[in-house]
Enzyme design. Sequence first.
Site, short mmCIF file in Angstrom:
data_model
loop_
_atom_site.label_atom_id
_atom_site.label_comp_id
_atom_site.label_asym_id
_atom_site.label_seq_id
_atom_site.Cartn_x
_atom_site.Cartn_y
_atom_site.Cartn_z
N GLY A 359 0.83 -1.19 0.00
CA GLY A 359 0.00 0.00 0.00
C GLY A 359 0.86 1.25 0.00
O GLY A 359 2.08 1.18 0.15
N ILE A 360 0.21 2.34 -0.22
CA ILE A 360 0.92 3.61 -0.20
C ILE A 360 0.29 4.43 0.93
O ILE A 360 -0.91 4.68 0.93
CB ILE A 360 0.74 4.38 -1.53
CG1 ILE A 360 1.00 3.49 -2.74
CG2 ILE A 360 1.61 5.63 -1.54
CD1 ILE A 360 2.42 3.28 -3.12
N GLY A 361 1.09 4.80 1.90
CA GLY A 361 0.58 5.61 3.01
C GLY A 361 0.96 7.06 2.80
O GLY A 361 1.55 7.42 1.79
N GLY A 362 0.60 7.89 3.75
CA GLY A 362 0.88 9.32 3.66
C GLY A 362 2.37 9.59 3.53
O GLY A 362 2.78 10.56 2.91
N VAL A 366 4.03 1.15 2.03
CA VAL A 366 3.88 0.22 3.15
C VAL A 366 4.27 -1.15 2.63
O VAL A 366 3.80 -1.58 1.57
CB VAL A 366 2.42 0.19 3.65
CG1 VAL A 366 2.29 -0.76 4.84
CG2 VAL A 366 1.96 1.59 4.03
N ASP A 478 -7.55 10.45 13.52
CA ASP A 478 -7.69 10.22 12.09
C ASP A 478 -8.50 8.95 11.84
O ASP A 478 -8.04 8.03 11.17
CB ASP A 478 -6.30 10.13 11.45
CG ASP A 478 -6.35 10.45 9.96
OD1 ASP A 478 -7.40 10.94 9.49
OD2 ASP A 478 -5.35 10.19 9.27
#
Length: 685
Positions: A359-362, A366, A478
């Site tokens: 995944g791509i986090g902020g 990931v 969040d």
Amino acid sequence: MGAIKLQILLLSFPLLLFSSISSLDFLFNGFNSTNISLYGNATIDSSFIALTNQTGFSIGRALFPSKIPTKSPNSPSLLPFSTSFIFAMAPYRDVLPGHGLVFICVPTTGIDGTAAAQNLGFLNFTLNGNPNNHVFGVEFDVFENEEFNDPDDNHVGINLNSLTSFVTEEAGFWSDGGSSAADSLNRVRLNSGENYQVWIDYSDFVMNVTMAPAGMKKPRRPLINTSLNLSGIFMDEMYMGFTSSTGQLVQGHNILAWSFSNTNFSLSESLITTGLPSFVLPKDPITKSKWFIAGVTAGGFLVVCFFATILGILIADHRRKARLRAEMEDWELEYWPHRLTYQEIESATKGFAEENVIGIGGNGKVYKGILAGGSSEVAVKRISHDNDGMREFLAEISSIGRLKHRNLVSLKGWCKKEKGNFLLVYDFMENGSLDKWVFDCDERNMLSCEDRIRVLKNVATGVLYLHEGWESKVLHRDIKASNVLLDKDMNGRLGDFGLARVHGHGQVASTTRVVGTMGYIAPELIRTGRASTQSDIFGFGVLILEVMCGRRPIEEGKPPLVDWVRRLAVEGEITAALDDRLRKKGGWNEEEVERVLHLGLVCAHVDPTTRPTMRQIVKVFEGKIEMDESESESMNAYLLQRLKSEGMMCDSGVGFGKKLHPTFEDFLQSYSTSLSWSNSSITGR
Ligand SMILES: *[C@@H]1O[C@H](CO)[C@@H](O)[C@H](O)[C@H]1NC(C)=O
Ligand SMILES: *[C@@H]1O[C@H](CO)[C@@H](O)[C@H](O)[C@H]1NC(C)=O
Ligand SMILES: *[C@@H]1O[C@H](CO)[C@@H](O)[C@H](O)[C@H]1NC(C)=O
Ligand SMILES: *[C@@H]1O[C@H](CO)[C@@H](O)[C@H](O)[C@H]1NC(C)=O
Ligand SMILES: *[C@@H]1O[C@H](CO)[C@@H](O)[C@H](O)[C@H]1NC(C)=O
Ligand SMILES: *[C@@H]1O[C@H](CO)[C@@H](O)[C@H](O)[C@H]1NC(C)=O
Ligand SMILES: *[C@@H]1O[C@H](CO)[C@@H](O)[C@H](O)[C@H]1NC(C)=O
Ligand SMILES: *[C@@H]1O[C@H](CO)[C@@H](O)[C@H](O)[C@H]1NC(C)=O
Ligand SMILES: CC(=O)N[C@H]1CO[C@H](CO)[C@@H](O)[C@@H]1O
């Protein structure tokens, strides 16, 4: 030949049995440092054992000086035993009490492999649940730990190699109802400071645990009666005694007398139960103390924290506070989740290989990884922080690392890569994030209505633990679908505490910048920049709505989700907000959907003071199981009432206060009698 052998065997069998039973009796009506072995912070105070005193984060253990046989040497049969002791858990004034004591049978002396606080000096997290421990315990636990499935904060449990009890009962004793009346359970508060006598009897694979205030005759009916095969747990000989610990919560744990016998189950009658010291706090005429005790008795942790805070302010003992804080930081350092090396993480993720990206986090990608040993799958997340934020962030990680809850994604470790750059290692969640199961999926594999509500309930439980279950309040800041992860059993777990900060209960959190995600940020947070539990509730309200409606909070060309649902509610059409795909599919409970959507709206109320608390929200979710029909109707009515007051308030926005749909009013009217069902029934526990 064969027949003769058999005869000899048969003849010698009872003999063997008889000769091999080595039995032991002992009786302590007082202890000194030569007739009992002490470990950790246990001491002898006059003539009783003080396993712990007012020192936080200590472990105290006391064992009979020699090993005690538990099996007959020549056969695998277990020896019966009966042991009895008198204990007192002594609260200190103005200190939150914890954690409990355990009668133990252990293979070795010392306190290796144990930990303080909720681990009770029994087993540390690594060894907890290990079948090779050979550790048996009967716990008297006064703190509710979710991670060990504790039923409440005042229970007796039997522990086999694990802090998760094999059987538990609420502390108390059965009084004999005589021939006519029924037996009744008299509940007792374990840490009231009173002296209690305990009897643990084991024979023929049945264990009884009985307790009563010291001085009372042994109740006929045991508190715990369970069949139990200890052959796998017990070695041939075991050390026996007591263990206990304190943490941030502190109380004295004292053993006043102790008897043990393999043969004489009446030996306990020789324990002296009178003239013992008393550890009950003298009554304080000031109401605060009454409240303090009432709070403790009700298990109202919040109430206690609130008053502890007030008292803390009143006392204004800055020196003591500073000292306490220093002690705590030392402790935190020790208990940080395992600090991993960069190399460990690098090899776990095959050198941060592209194929391992999940995944791509902020802050970047990931990765999925497998830690050395191949046992645990992890998710590795990169996070960066400026220098100022770093210290704060480290403190935060240390606190979060200790948070353990089945509805939270737990942090396994971390590593500082370079200045301001960290790698966080979390438990890997097999089923990814919730938004994939609501938004980015087709009708076949999307979550059913029932599952969505269940996951929302999971998240609510997780947030409740953050808000109230830990010694200090943790805000998530969040809450949104992409931060909710699903484990292999499709249970919801809240993850990504990257933005959470830790606060003492009762303090107002403040920050210079607003953190969160647009669409989930409470209006007052934008105004004041101050995050609070209420702003988390707002985020949770939006989460409810997006998950139930299958619509993101802000979508181009559409009105904001909250406003849209609110308008439908006003028109009496709230179920029209339900995800189209679910609506077409059918098979959902209209009343339940209505209630959950109303709940979402009430949570996303503009006025923070009218939002429910997380505890109330969890009750609403639990209501599904516990409430009968009339109660669930009044729950809906209650939520509608909340909504109505919202309508009156925000006439600048949607302005529906003025144009309330008549059926909406009718609806309220028809439930007006049940509206007295109010806060009081959904607060507290
Ligand atoms: C242990 O020592 C205490 C204090 O001297 C004494 O009262 C008690 O009888 C002793 N108990 C045993 C079993 O030796
Ligand atoms: C402890 O008690 C035992 C037995 O009661 C006695 O023999 C011993 O002298 C006592 N030791 C101390 C230090 O009082
Ligand atoms: C508590 O026990 C420890 C020994 O383990 C001792 O050093 C400390 O002084 C005791 N504290 C109090 C308040 O009695
Ligand atoms: C638990 O105890 C064992 C044995 O002493 C030790 O190897 C392990 O590192 C401990 N775990 C923790 C988390 O302290
Ligand atoms: C346990 O309690 C029951 C009920 O009082 C009794 O019948 C039984 O003998 C007890 N067993 C042991 C091992 O004490
Ligand atoms: C105690 O437990 C054993 C084993 O489960 C059972 O056989 C027995 O009937 C129980 N006794 C009482 C009094 O409940
Ligand atoms: C108790 O457990 C042992 C193995 O741990 C087994 O051999 C034995 O048969 C069991 N006894 C009973 C009565 O269940
Ligand atoms: C068992 O203990 C009781 C209480 O100490 C005593 O009165 C009784 O004589 C003992 N029985 C045997 C058989 O030793
Ligand atoms: C073994 C153990 O827990 N020892 C502690 C006892 O308490 C003191 C503080 O009073 C600690 O410094 C010890 O480490």
